[in-house]
Design a protein around this motif. Structure first.
Motif, PDB file in Angstrom:
ATOM      1  N   ASP A  85      -8.799  -8.935   1.521  1.00  0.00           N
ATOM      2  CA  ASP A  85      -9.208  -8.104   2.864  1.00  0.00           C
ATOM      3  C   ASP A  85     -10.739  -8.065   3.309  1.00  0.00           C
ATOM      4  N   LYS A 122     -12.509  -6.435   5.158  1.00  0.00           N
ATOM      5  CA  LYS A 122     -13.251  -5.178   5.409  1.00  0.00           C
ATOM      6  C   LYS A 122     -13.748  -4.719   3.862  1.00  0.00           C
ATOM      7  N   SER A 123     -12.426  -4.562   3.221  1.00  0.00           N
ATOM      8  CA  SER A 123     -12.735  -3.699   1.950  1.00  0.00           C
ATOM      9  C   SER A 123     -13.063  -4.914   0.616  1.00  0.00           C
ATOM     10  N   GLY A 124     -12.550  -5.976   1.011  1.00  0.00           N
ATOM     11  CA  GLY A 124     -12.857  -6.962  -0.362  1.00  0.00           C
ATOM     12  C   GLY A 124     -11.836  -6.935  -1.182  1.00  0.00           C
ATOM     13  N   GLU A 125     -10.785  -6.008  -0.964  1.00  0.00           N
ATOM     14  CA  GLU A 125      -9.652  -5.955  -1.812  1.00  0.00           C
ATOM     15  C   GLU A 125      -8.834  -7.221  -1.787  1.00  0.00           C
ATOM     16  N   LYS A 140      -0.902  -5.910   0.213  1.00  0.00           N
ATOM     17  CA  LYS A 140      -1.295  -4.892   0.930  1.00  0.00           C
ATOM     18  C   LYS A 140       0.104  -4.672   1.732  1.00  0.00           C
ATOM     19  N   LYS A 149       0.419  -0.264   6.207  1.00  0.00           N
ATOM     20  CA  LYS A 149      -1.023  -0.048   6.279  1.00  0.00           C
ATOM     21  C   LYS A 149      -1.863  -0.948   7.203  1.00  0.00           C
ATOM     22  N   GLU A 198      -4.183  -0.070  10.457  1.00  0.00           N
ATOM     23  CA  GLU A 198      -5.621  -0.482  10.673  1.00  0.00           C
ATOM     24  C   GLU A 198      -5.674  -1.217  11.884  1.00  0.00           C
TER      25      GLU A 198
END
Length: 197
Positions: A16, A18-21, A49, A53, A57
């Protein structure tokens, strides 16, 4: 090695932005043809993901940009210290998504690109539900280390493909036009030739 070019088989994970996940894993084949790029890509991804969700976003990003009372006009994102103002993060996110199409189309077996900076961004207020921006983006060409300047016009709204039209200063050709084929977040951007801007 095929008569038409070289084919590569890839397995990789995505994150991801933005989150780095971890966002999922993908298997892909990439054929670099002997003739002009872009490469022919076949890709299959398993997303970790939740799709709902992702849509939420996308909608938050869209709402931030859609309900501007004045058009956003910005420059030098990130700044010389590598910082991005929080208010400009949605603008940066859109520019990254749009420029990924340019980088994909211009890449060859021996040349790759990364986004260096949004030199300028300007929002156009539309009467319909789409958001529209003009960007000037700087792409870092690897391995030549050249910086390529590209003008890009981008239109988008959730549930519709991201549409990108661009012209890069280093090219002598006309404007290129491309559209995403995935709805929503422009996670899969593929070309579709069409009108010029």
């Amino acid at each position: 090695i095929l008569d038409s070019g070289r084919k590569y088989y890839l397995q990789f994970t995505t994150i991801d932005y933005k989150s780095g996940e971890n966002a999922g894993s993908c298997l892909a084949t990439v054929l670099y043809q002997k003739k002009k790029p872009p490469p022919v890509v076949n890709i299959k991804c398993t997303e970790t993901k939740d799709q709902k969700k992702i849509e939420e976003e996308d909608n938050r990003l869209y709402q931030k940009l859609r309900h501007q009372t004045k058009p956003i006009i910005a420059s030098n994102i990130p700044d010389i210290y590598g910082n991005i103002e929080p208010a400009l993060e949605p603008v940066w996110a859109l520019a990254v998504a749009g420029s990924s199409y340019i980088m994909w189309e211009k890449s060859t077996e021996n040349l790759g690109y990364s986004m260096a900076q949004v030199k300028s961004a300007r929002q156009w207020i539309r009467k319909d539900d789409f958001i529209e921006f003009d960007f000037t983006v700087l792409l870092h060409e690897i391995p030549t280390q050249e910086i390529i300047s590209c003008h890009m016009r981008l239109t988008w709204r959730p549930g519709h493909p991201l549409k990108v039209k661009y012209f890069c200063a280093s090219e002598n050709q006309g404007l290129e036009d491309g559209s995403g084929v995935e709805s929503g977040s422009a996670t899969g951007i593929l070309p579709e030739k069409g009108a010029k801007f």
